[in-house]
Design a protein around this motif. Structure first.
Motif, PDB file in Angstrom:
ATOM      1  N   GLU A 187       0.867  -1.204   0.055  1.00 28.65           N
ATOM      2  CA  GLU A 187       0.008  -0.082  -0.127  1.00 28.65           C
ATOM      3  C   GLU A 187       0.906   1.118   0.130  1.00 28.65           C
ATOM      4  N   LEU A 188       0.986   1.881  -1.174  1.00 27.33           N
ATOM      5  CA  LEU A 188       2.282   2.880  -1.338  1.00 27.33           C
ATOM      6  C   LEU A 188       1.761   4.190  -1.248  1.00 27.33           C
ATOM      7  N   THR A 189       2.419   5.041  -0.357  1.00 23.20           N
ATOM      8  CA  THR A 189       2.270   6.341  -0.539  1.00 23.20           C
ATOM      9  C   THR A 189       2.678   7.100  -1.939  1.00 23.20           C
ATOM     10  N   GLN A 190       2.269   8.129  -2.408  1.00 26.66           N
ATOM     11  CA  GLN A 190       2.854   8.940  -3.412  1.00 26.66           C
ATOM     12  C   GLN A 190       4.464   9.029  -3.270  1.00 26.66           C
ATOM     13  N   ASP A 191       4.895   9.402  -2.212  1.00 28.78           N
ATOM     14  CA  ASP A 191       6.501   9.366  -1.894  1.00 28.78           C
ATOM     15  C   ASP A 191       7.062   8.019  -2.363  1.00 28.78           C
ATOM     16  N   GLN A 192       6.477   7.087  -1.633  1.00 30.51           N
ATOM     17  CA  GLN A 192       7.168   5.791  -1.963  1.00 30.51           C
ATOM     18  C   GLN A 192       6.957   5.189  -3.423  1.00 30.51           C
ATOM     19  N   LEU A 193       6.117   5.509  -3.968  1.00 30.12           N
ATOM     20  CA  LEU A 193       5.783   5.118  -5.391  1.00 30.12           C
ATOM     21  C   LEU A 193       6.979   5.638  -6.342  1.00 30.12           C
ATOM     22  N   ALA A 194       7.084   7.141  -5.992  1.00 26.80           N
ATOM     23  CA  ALA A 194       8.035   7.758  -6.799  1.00 26.80           C
ATOM     24  C   ALA A 194       9.527   7.281  -6.765  1.00 26.80           C
ATOM     25  N   ALA A 195       9.951   7.122  -5.192  1.00 21.79           N
ATOM     26  CA  ALA A 195      11.123   6.652  -4.764  1.00 21.79           C
ATOM     27  C   ALA A 195      11.501   5.314  -5.359  1.00 21.79           C
ATOM     28  N   ILE A 196      10.421   4.418  -5.269  1.00 23.57           N
ATOM     29  CA  ILE A 196      10.860   3.134  -5.950  1.00 23.57           C
ATOM     30  C   ILE A 196      11.468   3.216  -7.535  1.00 23.57           C
ATOM     31  N   PHE A 197      10.672   4.033  -8.254  1.00 22.78           N
ATOM     32  CA  PHE A 197      11.087   3.918  -9.724  1.00 22.78           C
ATOM     33  C   PHE A 197      12.230   5.047  -9.929  1.00 22.78           C
ATOM     34  N   LEU A 198      12.570   5.886  -8.850  1.00 26.62           N
ATOM     35  CA  LEU A 198      13.983   6.727  -8.902  1.00 26.62           C
ATOM     36  C   LEU A 198      15.132   5.858  -8.362  1.00 26.62           C
ATOM     37  N   GLY A 199      14.557   4.764  -7.995  1.00 25.33           N
ATOM     38  CA  GLY A 199      15.761   3.920  -7.376  1.00 25.33           C
ATOM     39  C   GLY A 199      16.183   4.270  -6.052  1.00 25.33           C
ATOM     40  N   LYS A 200      15.552   5.040  -5.283  1.00 26.84           N
ATOM     41  CA  LYS A 200      15.717   5.320  -4.110  1.00 26.84           C
ATOM     42  C   LYS A 200      15.487   4.334  -2.697  1.00 26.84           C
ATOM     43  N   ILE A 201      14.335   3.825  -3.080  1.00 27.23           N
ATOM     44  CA  ILE A 201      13.895   2.425  -2.588  1.00 27.23           C
ATOM     45  C   ILE A 201      14.185   1.217  -2.999  1.00 27.23           C
ATOM     46  N   THR A 202      15.010   0.350  -2.506  1.00 26.18           N
ATOM     47  CA  THR A 202      15.500  -0.697  -3.250  1.00 26.18           C
ATOM     48  C   THR A 202      15.057  -2.068  -2.466  1.00 26.18           C
ATOM     49  N   ASN A 203      14.576  -2.215  -1.618  1.00 28.31           N
ATOM     50  CA  ASN A 203      14.162  -3.424  -0.752  1.00 28.31           C
ATOM     51  C   ASN A 203      12.955  -3.270  -0.136  1.00 28.31           C
ATOM     52  N   TYR A 204      11.900  -4.376  -0.128  1.00 27.29           N
ATOM     53  CA  TYR A 204      10.830  -4.450   0.336  1.00 27.29           C
ATOM     54  C   TYR A 204      10.612  -4.292   1.741  1.00 27.29           C
ATOM     55  N   SER A 205      11.859  -4.519   2.647  1.00 28.94           N
ATOM     56  CA  SER A 205      11.971  -4.109   4.000  1.00 28.94           C
ATOM     57  C   SER A 205      11.553  -2.511   4.297  1.00 28.94           C
ATOM     58  N   GLU A 206      11.931  -1.836   3.122  1.00 29.13           N
ATOM     59  CA  GLU A 206      11.830  -0.240   3.343  1.00 29.13           C
ATOM     60  C   GLU A 206      10.326  -0.065   3.196  1.00 29.13           C
ATOM     61  N   LEU A 207       9.367  -0.954   2.894  1.00 26.03           N
ATOM     62  CA  LEU A 207       7.884  -0.784   2.317  1.00 26.03           C
ATOM     63  C   LEU A 207       7.010  -1.659   3.535  1.00 26.03           C
ATOM     64  N   GLY A 208       7.831  -2.096   4.666  1.00 25.03           N
ATOM     65  CA  GLY A 208       7.004  -2.778   5.624  1.00 25.03           C
ATOM     66  C   GLY A 208       6.734  -4.197   5.474  1.00 25.03           C
ATOM     67  N   CYS A 209       7.634  -4.835   4.342  1.00 27.44           N
ATOM     68  CA  CYS A 209       7.633  -6.384   3.964  1.00 27.44           C
ATOM     69  C   CYS A 209       8.814  -6.804   4.469  1.00 27.44           C
ATOM     70  N   ASP A 210       9.044  -8.295   4.133  1.00 28.13           N
ATOM     71  CA  ASP A 210      10.304  -9.079   4.566  1.00 28.13           C
ATOM     72  C   ASP A 210      11.484  -8.513   3.372  1.00 28.13           C
ATOM     73  N   ASP A 211      12.760  -8.841   4.103  1.00 31.32           N
ATOM     74  CA  ASP A 211      13.614  -8.446   3.137  1.00 31.32           C
ATOM     75  C   ASP A 211      13.562  -9.036   1.903  1.00 31.32           C
ATOM     76  N   LYS A 212      13.860  -8.289   0.906  1.00 29.87           N
ATOM     77  CA  LYS A 212      13.839  -8.846  -0.667  1.00 29.87           C
ATOM     78  C   LYS A 212      14.010  -7.366  -1.387  1.00 29.87           C
ATOM     79  N   LYS A 213      15.215  -7.793  -2.468  1.00 39.48           N
ATOM     80  CA  LYS A 213      15.636  -6.743  -3.369  1.00 39.48           C
ATOM     81  C   LYS A 213      14.473  -6.459  -4.055  1.00 39.48           C
ATOM     82  N   ILE A 214      14.108  -5.117  -4.411  1.00 41.86           N
ATOM     83  CA  ILE A 214      13.198  -4.702  -5.464  1.00 41.86           C
ATOM     84  C   ILE A 214      13.849  -4.708  -6.867  1.00 41.86           C
TER      85      ILE A 214
END
Length: 333
Positions: A127-154
Motif C-alpha cells: 500500500e504505497l504512498t505517493q512518495d514511496q511510489l516515486a522513490a521506487i522508480f527513482l531507485g531510492k527504495i531498493t528493498n521491500y523491507s523499506e515498505l514494511g515487508c520482509d527483506d527482498k530486493k526490489i
C-alpha cells in the motif's frame, strides 16, 4: 452532417463500394452485416487484450482486423507513414504530429482502464504512498523491507518501447513528485533511473513473473500469474486498489474536451492512474475502406462490445463519451 453508418443511410455509390446491391441498400432490412473486408492496424498494447476480443467477434460479422500490438509509439509512426488502416495510442497525438498526416486525424476514445503497479512478492501486501511510489522508480527504495515487508530486493521492470502506458505512468509520477518531473519527466519513452526494460504490457508482465521481487507498471488486465497489484495513494490521501469501480470513479473526473483527448494525472477520487485509449483514424482518403472502418468502430462502441470491458480488466466508456466517440467515428470519409 455525418450520418450513422447503416444500410438505409448509404448512398448508392457507397453501397456499391461496400459490395452491397442496390436492392439490399433500398430494402427495409438492415444490410450492415453484408459489409465485409480486411483491415490492418497497429499500436498500443494497453488495449490489446480487449481489441483482440472485439476483432475476434468482428470476424464472424465479415470484418477481419489484423491488429499488431507494437506499442503506442510504433503505432503512431505506422499511422503517420500510412502503412496501416488505423492506429491506436494511449497518448493522444499532439497538433504538431497531426500536422504531419495529410489525410487528417480523428482520435476516437474506445476503452479505458487502470495502470497497475504490479509486483512479484506473494508474502507482501503493498500500500504505497505517493512518495514511496516515486522513490521506487527513482531507485531510492531498493528493498521491500523499506515498505514494511520482509527483506527482498526490489527489481524494477519498465517498458523498453515507446509507450502510451509509459506516458500515463510517468505523467502521474511527474504530478506527484517534483524530483521526478525535474529529472525524468513524462513521455512515451524516458531515461529510467533504474530497472530493466521489456517490450509491451505483455513483455513487462512476463518479465515480472520471471523475476522474484520484480515490480513494474502494466494495464490491469496484465496483472496475472504470480503478480498482484499495489494499492496507491490518490490526491485525497486514500490508498486505493485498482478495480473497475475505482477506475470508473477516477475516469469520471476527466473532461475529455471538444477533441476527446483530456486526462487527469492525479485525481482526488478513485484509483489514481487511469487513462482512456484512442483509435487513430484518417479523416479523409479512406475510400473503399470507409464502410468497413465505420462498421468496425460502430461495433467497438456498441453496447455489446463495451459490456465486455469489465471481464477483461477494462472500464466501459461512459454513455456520454460513447455518444461523442460515435460522432467522431462517423466523421471519417
Amino acid at each position: 452532417m455525418p450520418r450513422s453508418f447503416n444500410a438505409r443511410a448509404l448512398s448508392a455509390a457507397a453501397c456499391l463500394t461496400a459490395g452491397l446491391t442496390l436492392a439490399a441498400c433500398s430494402s427495409g432490412s438492415d444490410s450492415g452485416d453484408q459489409v465485409k473486408g480486411n483491415l490492418s492496424a497497429a499500436g498500443a498494447s494497453f488495449p490489446a487484450a480487449i481489441y483482440q476480443r472485439w476483432f475476434q467477434d468482428l470476424s464472424s460479422k465479415g470484418v477481419n482486423v489484423n491488429y499488431q500490438s507494437v506499442g503506442s509509439g510504433a503505432g503512431v509512426r505506422q499511422f503517420t507513414a500510412g502503412t496501416v488502416d488505423f492506429g491506436a495510442s494511449d497518448k493522444p497525438m499532439k497538433p504538431e504530429a497531426i500536422a504531419k498526416v495529410s489525410r487528417g486525424v480523428v482520435q476516437i476514445p474506445m476503452t479505458a482502464g487502470a495502470i497497475a503497479v504490479a509486483y512479484n512478492n506473494p508474502s507482501c501486501k503493498l500500500e504505497l504512498t505517493q512518495d514511496q511510489l516515486a522513490a521506487i522508480f527513482l531507485g531510492k527504495i531498493t528493498n521491500y523491507s523499506e515498505l514494511g515487508c520482509d527483506d527482498k530486493k526490489i527489481n524494477v521492470v519498465h517498458r523498453s518501447d515507446g509507450s502510451g502506458t509509459t506516458f500515463n505512468f510517468t505523467n502521474h509520477l511527474s504530478a506527484i513528485s517534483p524530483e521526478w518531473k525535474a529529472n525524468v519527466g513524462a513521455d512515451k519513452s524516458v531515461k529510467w533511473p533504474t530497472g530493466v526494460g521489456a517490450k509491451g504490457n505483455e513483455g513487462v508482465s512476463a518479465q515480472l513473473n520471471q523475476i522474484d521481487g520484480g515490480i513494474g507498471y502494466v494495464e490491469l488486465a496484465y496483472v496475472k500469474g504470480d503478480l498482484q497489484a499495489a494499492a496507491l495513494q490518490n490526491a485525497s490521501g486514500a490508498k486505493v486498489m485498482p478495480t473497475n469501480a475505482t477506475a470508473s470513479e477516477a475516469l469520471g473526473s476527466i473532461d475529455l474536451g471538444p477533441n476527446l483527448i483530456g486526462s487527469n494525472p492525479n485525481p482526488e477520487g478513485g484509483y489514481p492512474i487511469v487513462t482512456f485509449t484512442w483509435v487513430l483514424a484518417y479523416e479523409t482518403g479512406n475510400d473503399n475502406n470507409t464502410p468497413v472502418l465505420k462498421k468496425t468502430f460502430e461495433y467497438m462502441l456498441s453496447d455489446e462490445a463495451q459490456s465486455k470491458a469489465p471481464e477483461l480488466g477494462y472500464v466501459s466508456l461512459p454513455p456520454e463519451v460513447v455518444t461523442q466517440a460515435k460522432a467522431a467515428a462517423n466523421s471519417i470519409n
